[in-house]
Structure formats: structure tokens, C-alpha cells
Design a protein around this motif. Sequence first.
Motif, mmCIF file in Angstrom:
data_model
loop_
_atom_site.group_PDB
_atom_site.id
_atom_site.type_symbol
_atom_site.label_atom_id
_atom_site.label_comp_id
_atom_site.label_asym_id
_atom_site.label_seq_id
_atom_site.Cartn_x
_atom_site.Cartn_y
_atom_site.Cartn_z
ATOM 1 N N ASP A 140 0.952 -1.086 -0.093
ATOM 2 C CA ASP A 140 0.117 -0.027 -0.021
ATOM 3 C C ASP A 140 0.818 1.227 -0.126
ATOM 4 O O ASP A 140 0.473 2.351 -0.703
ATOM 5 N N LEU A 141 1.930 1.118 0.697
ATOM 6 C CA LEU A 141 2.655 2.483 0.876
ATOM 7 C C LEU A 141 3.386 2.669 -0.621
ATOM 8 O O LEU A 141 3.762 3.845 -1.021
ATOM 9 N N ILE A 142 3.836 1.491 -1.345
ATOM 10 C CA ILE A 142 4.392 1.862 -2.611
ATOM 11 C C ILE A 142 3.383 2.401 -3.668
ATOM 12 O O ILE A 142 3.630 3.251 -4.302
ATOM 13 N N GLU A 143 2.110 1.943 -3.462
ATOM 14 C CA GLU A 143 1.143 2.514 -4.358
ATOM 15 C C GLU A 143 0.773 4.027 -4.062
ATOM 16 O O GLU A 143 0.421 4.686 -5.210
ATOM 17 N N ALA A 144 1.222 4.325 -2.628
ATOM 18 C CA ALA A 144 1.085 5.755 -2.331
ATOM 19 C C ALA A 144 2.215 6.432 -2.816
ATOM 20 O O ALA A 144 2.006 7.639 -2.360
ATOM 21 N N GLY A 145 3.302 6.148 -3.272
ATOM 22 C CA GLY A 145 4.337 6.626 -3.613
ATOM 23 C C GLY A 145 5.328 7.032 -2.438
ATOM 24 O O GLY A 145 6.163 7.870 -2.470
ATOM 25 N N VAL A 146 5.344 6.118 -1.185
ATOM 26 C CA VAL A 146 6.090 6.581 -0.071
ATOM 27 C C VAL A 146 7.699 5.986 -0.650
ATOM 28 O O VAL A 146 7.731 4.790 -1.271
ATOM 29 N N SER A 147 8.728 6.746 -0.103
ATOM 30 C CA SER A 147 10.143 6.359 -0.667
ATOM 31 C C SER A 147 10.486 5.018 -0.079
ATOM 32 O O SER A 147 9.878 4.644 0.967
ATOM 33 N N LEU A 148 11.413 4.417 -0.617
ATOM 34 C CA LEU A 148 12.092 3.266 -0.084
ATOM 35 C C LEU A 148 12.611 3.516 1.101
ATOM 36 O O LEU A 148 12.698 2.662 2.071
ATOM 37 N N ALA A 149 13.137 4.575 1.327
ATOM 38 C CA ALA A 149 13.977 4.863 2.634
ATOM 39 C C ALA A 149 12.866 5.023 3.980
ATOM 40 O O ALA A 149 13.242 4.672 5.022
ATOM 41 N N GLU A 150 11.879 5.630 3.571
ATOM 42 C CA GLU A 150 10.749 5.814 4.658
ATOM 43 C C GLU A 150 10.150 4.329 4.820
ATOM 44 O O GLU A 150 9.899 4.301 6.075
ATOM 45 N N ARG A 151 9.920 3.476 3.707
ATOM 46 C CA ARG A 151 9.359 2.309 4.213
ATOM 47 C C ARG A 151 10.482 1.280 4.963
ATOM 48 O O ARG A 151 10.032 0.712 5.825
ATOM 49 N N ASN A 152 11.782 1.566 4.672
ATOM 50 C CA ASN A 152 12.748 0.834 5.393
ATOM 51 C C ASN A 152 12.692 1.072 6.930
ATOM 52 O O ASN A 152 12.900 0.445 7.821
#
Length: 419
Positions: free
Chosen positions: A342-354
Motif C-alpha cells: 500500500d505504501l508503494i502504491e501511495a508513492g512512499v519512498s524506499l527509505a521511509e518504508r525501510n
Amino acid sequence: MSTEVEVFDAELADDSVAVRPPAAAPGPRYLVTQHTMLGPGELPPLADARPAWTDDDFRLSAEDMAELGEPDLADNTIKNRDSTVRAFEAWCAAQKPPRLAHPCTTATYTSYGLHLIRRGKAGEFVPDSVGQYMSRIWNWQPVDYRPDPTRFKGRLRVWKKEWVKAGGEVERAAAVTIEYNVRIIAKIDESTNIGKRDAFLAALAYSNLHRESELADQLVKRVRVHDTGLWVHTATSKTDQTGKGSGRFIEDRPDLQLVRRARAWFGVLHELGADGPDDPLFRALTPGGKLVQYPSERKRGKKMRPGSLNERLQLLAERAGVPYIDGKKVSSHSWRAGPNTDLIEAGVSLAERNKAGRWADGSHTADTVYDRRHGVGTRDPLKKVPLYGGPANAAVAAARAEGEDHLPSGPAGTAGSPS
């Protein structure tokens, strides 16, 4: 006049042969390696120099030995390792002649690895499983006698490429994205103690991208409830075995109602007398909603097993009619893959998701392993390319036509034709 003659034992020597002087006493021997660094006038250490150790320097106390005897791995890790080791020992014993399993030679290690690869090619294992088995065996070996895994790993890589080309695919858990999590929680009876726990479990697992082990080890004091959300501190994780910890604020949202559900579950813990700061956040309950009483010698104390939480989440998904999503089985990892997707679909960066998912800095696992879109997905980079023949193309064609009208005519009446 005396006639006595003095006799000497002697050997005639050729005048051309030099007489060697007696050998000098050997000088000191120095120890020099590629890492030796010496200052001006400094001599290397003597080759036979040794620290002034005594017998006491090699001794541990009975208390030390007792502490070192305690397991330093998770129960599930120990169980998997022991199972793998037993299989390796049985294989070594069955060889003719038998081979030594501990410590084993590089030849024995490689031969067993090739044996597992052959079984894998016959359909018994997948490449990743064989890699895990051999890694456990390697780590089980004494540090100073560990075999060289290079040749085995080379053959494993070759097999994995062949396996993928032949249609092999790693089985991964489904992604419980927000729409599925809301659907699962909606089927929970939150009027009961068990329901209050389960609803908060599903909401928190999604919101903080939790691993099952993190949920099982979480403590009451590490979750602070505010009117606008939760502050959650995860003390240890798969990528943080040193206990540095990671904390983040999770804002409440109407679809998950994290604050309301947290307060409901904390209320249950208070009624049960299980809300001490060092008490586990999630507790096993009887069908009547009371605390399950464990034996005092239980290794995990009052904490639930990670596997029990996985089974519980799977049961919740089954009750909601979604034990499988897109042909993939739901497991506790689904509550980690779902929010990341869901975060990827919302455009959240890899650094934030990590950071949110406690992956290591710079890791691409969140993109390569935990991006599990449903169906055909919604992200196609070709959508950014304008349609040929559309409005943009018509405007370009009109501009070109207008420009050609102002060019001098070329041969055969062609405007601006090159020679």
C-alpha cells in the motif's frame, strides 16, 4: 739426546680449499606478516614471543559456564537447526565409509550440498531451502574448522537459475492490504476479550509492518496510547539483534481505529491483572477470555509463541473468507507485505518504508520481496508515454505542416526536400 717422537692425528688438506670458521650462534628470529608495521628503529616481535598467560587465563567460573549453557537463539531457530543437523549427521553416518559430521571437511560439506541439490532437482526441495539448510550446517561447525562453501554455492546458483527458467517460483505469503485487513477485522466479535485482542492485533500488525516475532516479544510499556495515535517501540527485530530498538508514532485513522482498539485491549489486560509494564502485550486466552496459565519453567514465560500469533492471524483471515488472496496463502507475513504494498502504491519512498518496517538502511527487500500487488497491479511506466495519434501528436503534426508551408519548394515540388 732424546729419541721420543710426538705423534699427531691430522689430515692433509688441499691448499685450494678454504677453511670455514666455526658457525656463529643463530640470531633472534622475528615474526613478520603482511600486516606488520614498524616505526623508525623499531624491531619486529620475536617469533617465539608469547603472551605471559597462565592457567588461570583459560579458566571460566561455574557461573560463567552455566550462563554460556543457556541457548542464545530463538526456540524456532534452534528447532530448525537441530532438525537440519540431525539429517546431516544421519547422511554422514550412512556413507561408506562413514564421514565425520562435526567438524566436517570441505569435501564432506560440498558432497552433502550436491546431494541436497540432486534431491531438489527431483522435486523435494527448492533452491532457497537448500541454501538455508547448508547455512545452518556451516554455522553449526566450529569457527576454526568451518568448511569452504564456495563450490557448493556456485552449484546452488546454477541450479537456481535453471529452476527459475523452468518455471520455478518462490512461494510467498499473500499481501493483506488495507481493504483486506478492514474486511478481516470487521468479522471479529469485539464484544469479547478474545475479539478485542484479535482486532488490536490485526490493526497493529498492519500499522507497524510487524513480524510475528516482534508482536510476540512486545511489552506493554513499549506501546503508549495517545488521543491521536500510538507510539510503538520495537526493542529488537531481525535486522536489529543488538537491542538498539526502533520507535515510531502511528497516527490513528478511521478505518483501523487503532486508538480505540488499543484502549479496549489495554482495558482487558487491566481487568486480568496483566498490564504491568514488563508484561507481554499479547496474551493467550482461554475460550472464556481468561489468561492461559503456563508452567513456571516455560522458556518464554507468559509470552505467546510467534507461531501461535501466526496461526491466530490465519484463523482470522479464514473466518473472513480470505485464507488465500490471489492464489497466495495468508500468513502473519501478509500483514507486513500488505502495508508495504500500500505504501508503494501511495508513492512512499524506499527509505521511509525501510524505517517504518525496520529493514536495514539501504536494503531493497521492501521492493524486491515485499511488493505484492494484487491482480495485474496499477503501476505501468508506459502510461506516462503519450498516445500516438492523440492530441499531442495532432498538435505536433499541425506545427510541422505550418513550418513546411514556409519552406522553399524543392525538386519535384517537394517542400524543403534535401538534395
